[in-house]
Design an enzyme around this catalytic site. Structure first.
Site, PDB file in Angstrom:
ATOM      1  N   ARG A 198       0.846  -1.191   0.000  1.00 35.84           N
ATOM      2  CA  ARG A 198       0.000   0.000   0.000  1.00 35.84           C
ATOM      3  C   ARG A 198       0.886   1.247   0.000  1.00 35.84           C
ATOM      4  O   ARG A 198       2.105   1.150   0.142  1.00 35.84           O
ATOM      5  CB  ARG A 198      -0.945  -0.009   1.209  1.00 35.84           C
ATOM      6  CG  ARG A 198      -0.200  -0.419   2.464  1.00 35.84           C
ATOM      7  CD  ARG A 198      -0.540   0.286   3.695  1.00 35.84           C
ATOM      8  NE  ARG A 198      -0.483   1.698   3.611  1.00 35.84           N
ATOM      9  CZ  ARG A 198       0.640   2.431   3.721  1.00 35.84           C
ATOM     10  NH1 ARG A 198       1.833   1.866   3.899  1.00 35.84           N
ATOM     11  NH2 ARG A 198       0.592   3.762   3.656  1.00 35.84           N
ATOM     12  N   ALA A 220       0.800   5.145  -2.201  1.00 35.12           N
ATOM     13  CA  ALA A 220       0.694   5.426  -3.639  1.00 35.12           C
ATOM     14  C   ALA A 220       1.925   5.002  -4.450  1.00 35.12           C
ATOM     15  O   ALA A 220       1.787   4.234  -5.416  1.00 35.12           O
ATOM     16  CB  ALA A 220       0.385   6.916  -3.822  1.00 35.12           C
ATOM     17  N   GLN A 262      -2.822   2.657   9.818  1.00 35.67           N
ATOM     18  CA  GLN A 262      -1.499   2.691   9.160  1.00 35.67           C
ATOM     19  C   GLN A 262      -0.501   3.524   9.972  1.00 35.67           C
ATOM     20  O   GLN A 262       0.704   3.299   9.886  1.00 35.67           O
ATOM     21  CB  GLN A 262      -1.623   3.279   7.744  1.00 35.67           C
ATOM     22  CG  GLN A 262      -2.286   2.365   6.734  1.00 35.67           C
ATOM     23  CD  GLN A 262      -3.785   2.609   6.625  1.00 35.67           C
ATOM     24  OE1 GLN A 262      -4.422   3.010   7.593  1.00 35.67           O
ATOM     25  NE2 GLN A 262      -4.351   2.356   5.461  1.00 35.67           N
ATOM     26  N   ASP A 293      -1.968  10.785  -2.372  1.00 37.11           N
ATOM     27  CA  ASP A 293      -2.299   9.729  -3.338  1.00 37.11           C
ATOM     28  C   ASP A 293      -2.493  10.286  -4.732  1.00 37.11           C
ATOM     29  O   ASP A 293      -2.279   9.597  -5.728  1.00 37.11           O
ATOM     30  CB  ASP A 293      -3.538   8.966  -2.891  1.00 37.11           C
ATOM     31  CG  ASP A 293      -3.156   7.965  -1.822  1.00 37.11           C
ATOM     32  OD1 ASP A 293      -3.006   8.383  -0.660  1.00 37.11           O
ATOM     33  OD2 ASP A 293      -2.932   6.796  -2.169  1.00 37.11           O
ATOM     34  N   ASN A 298      -5.518  12.369   0.034  1.00 33.96           N
ATOM     35  CA  ASN A 298      -4.660  11.531   0.885  1.00 33.96           C
ATOM     36  C   ASN A 298      -5.571  10.786   1.852  1.00 33.96           C
ATOM     37  O   ASN A 298      -6.799  10.953   1.850  1.00 33.96           O
ATOM     38  CB  ASN A 298      -3.626  12.390   1.625  1.00 33.96           C
ATOM     39  CG  ASN A 298      -2.548  11.549   2.283  1.00 33.96           C
ATOM     40  OD1 ASN A 298      -1.986  10.646   1.664  1.00 33.96           O
ATOM     41  ND2 ASN A 298      -2.269  11.791   3.546  1.00 33.96           N
ATOM     42  N   LYS A 299      -4.970   9.958   2.677  1.00 34.86           N
ATOM     43  CA  LYS A 299      -5.717   9.109   3.603  1.00 34.86           C
ATOM     44  C   LYS A 299      -6.807   9.882   4.335  1.00 34.86           C
ATOM     45  O   LYS A 299      -6.587  11.010   4.792  1.00 34.86           O
ATOM     46  CB  LYS A 299      -4.731   8.481   4.596  1.00 34.86           C
ATOM     47  CG  LYS A 299      -5.317   7.598   5.669  1.00 34.86           C
ATOM     48  CD  LYS A 299      -6.208   6.506   5.139  1.00 34.86           C
ATOM     49  CE  LYS A 299      -5.563   5.634   4.092  1.00 34.86           C
ATOM     50  NZ  LYS A 299      -6.539   4.742   3.401  1.00 34.86           N
TER      51      LYS A 299
END
Ligand code: MRU
Length: 349
Positions: free
Chosen positions: A49, A51, A198, A239, A249-250
């Protein structure tokens, strides 16, 4: 300082070797991916995982997956290559690096003549170049970003944009690694990053392993730390960055950006040029991946909500460019107003 390699060729060269990030920090297990199913499954389930890492894994995985078809006719081999590429490209939608990596491999195939063996060799070289270039971009981002980190800097980060997410030393964490190498004391606060953790599972694991001070906080503690004056700078990854500087992004990154602005704390995004998508005008044009309900209802096998309750689980959010102090790229820090044009990025085409 030991930095791990999240994606590489297996020693025999016929598979992509990844660290299975689903199992960290409890167990360190490496897996070799050799088929389209294995590559897609690893990307979809977040065994690999981040990007840049999924872009690299997609490109290398494509080579590994078609290797067994090199005995077929050139026509069939190329057809298999296109079929495999289409499947891998769709495994996750938001990170532009995956589509970019696959499209770059297809362009390489189109420009190649000769036997299947020659094509395979060319594709292997291209995938290796994607890995090597990413490693170099991480170092460059680290050099550029380290200038933002004074001795004693307290950095807040979200999700994992470190070595586990790239082919090198990471994006958001690269400046931390480089500043530390230079002898500066940098401490990191890692948002745990619900729902798949994460931050606490991966960022904390890799920084601890590298000997860099890291403190895990639950996501809802960031505001309070900022109010107490405990955070000097926010550094996150991306990302996909739209041409106008909006950043996907996340999930949770947007909230951190809002908090940073309220508290007057600089909010930087670190990303390689391959994450800038000049073909996507604004954040509204970015497809946000929706993930399964089970990740929210019973992550890691523990029930955290009652059975049958409705769930919303977007994997990413978009931070408007206006909240981004600067984008730390391998070519320098870019500041708003952002207008990424043709000279930038890989894009998806
Ligand atoms: O769903 P994930 O874990 O792949 O999300 C990763 C992120 O959001 C990272 O911040 C981003 O990909 C940048 S990685 C250098």
């Amino acid at each position: 300082m030991t930095v791990i390699e999240a994606v590489r060729w297996s020693p025999s060269g016929d598979a992509v070797r990844i660290i299975d990030q689903r199992l960290l920090p409890g167990a360190y297990v490496e897996r070799d991916l050799r088929t389209v199913d294995e590559v897609c499954d690893a990307i979809r389930t977040l065994a690999v995982r981040g990007a840049p890492a999924i872009g690299i894994c997609g490109a290398m995985g494509l080579v590994a997956a078609v290797r067994g078809h090199a005995v077929s006719t050139p026509h069939d081999f190329r057809q298999e290559l296109r079929r495999a590429a289409a499947r891998i490209r769709e495994a996750r939608p938001t990170a532009v690096n995956l589509a970019w990596g696959i499209d770059r491999m297809l362009r390489c195939a189109e420009s190649a003549n000769g036997s299947n063996a020659e094509l395979l060799e060319k594709l292997t070289g291209e995938a290796t170049a994607i890995l090597d270039e990413d490693r170099a971009m991480c170092e460059a981002i680290g050099e550029v970003g380290a200038t933002l980190l004074a001795d004693g800097a307290r950095v807040l980060t979200h999700c994992n944009a470190g070595a586990l997410a790239t082919g090198g030393i990471g994006t958001a964490l690269a400046p931390v690694y480089i500043a530390t190498r230079r002898g500066r004391r940098v401490v990191v606060y890692a948002d745990e990053t619900r729902p798949l953790m994460q931050g606490s599972r991966l960022t904390a694991w890799e920084l601890q392993r590298a000997g860099i001070p890291v403190t895990v906080i639950a996501d809802n503690m960031a505001a309070s730390l900022m109010a107490l004056g405990a955070i000097d700078i926010v550094l996150v990854g991306a990302d996909r960055i739209a041409a106008n500087g909006d950043v996907a992004n996340k999930i949770g990154t947007y909230g951190v950006a809002v908090l940073a602005q309220y508290h007057g704390i600089p909010f930087y995004v670190a990303a390689p040029s391959s994450t800038i998508d000049v073909a996507t005008p604004t954040g509204r044009d970015i497809v946000i991946e929706q993930r399964g309900r089970e990740e929210v209802l019973h992550p890691f096998g523990t029930e955290t909500a009652p059975f049958g309750v409705a769930v919303c689980n977007p994997a990413f959010d978009v931070t408007p460019a206006a909240l981004v102090t600067g984008i730390v790229t391998d070519r320098g820090v870019v500041r708003g107003p952002y207008d990424f044009g043709a000279g930038w990025g890989g894009g998806s085409g």
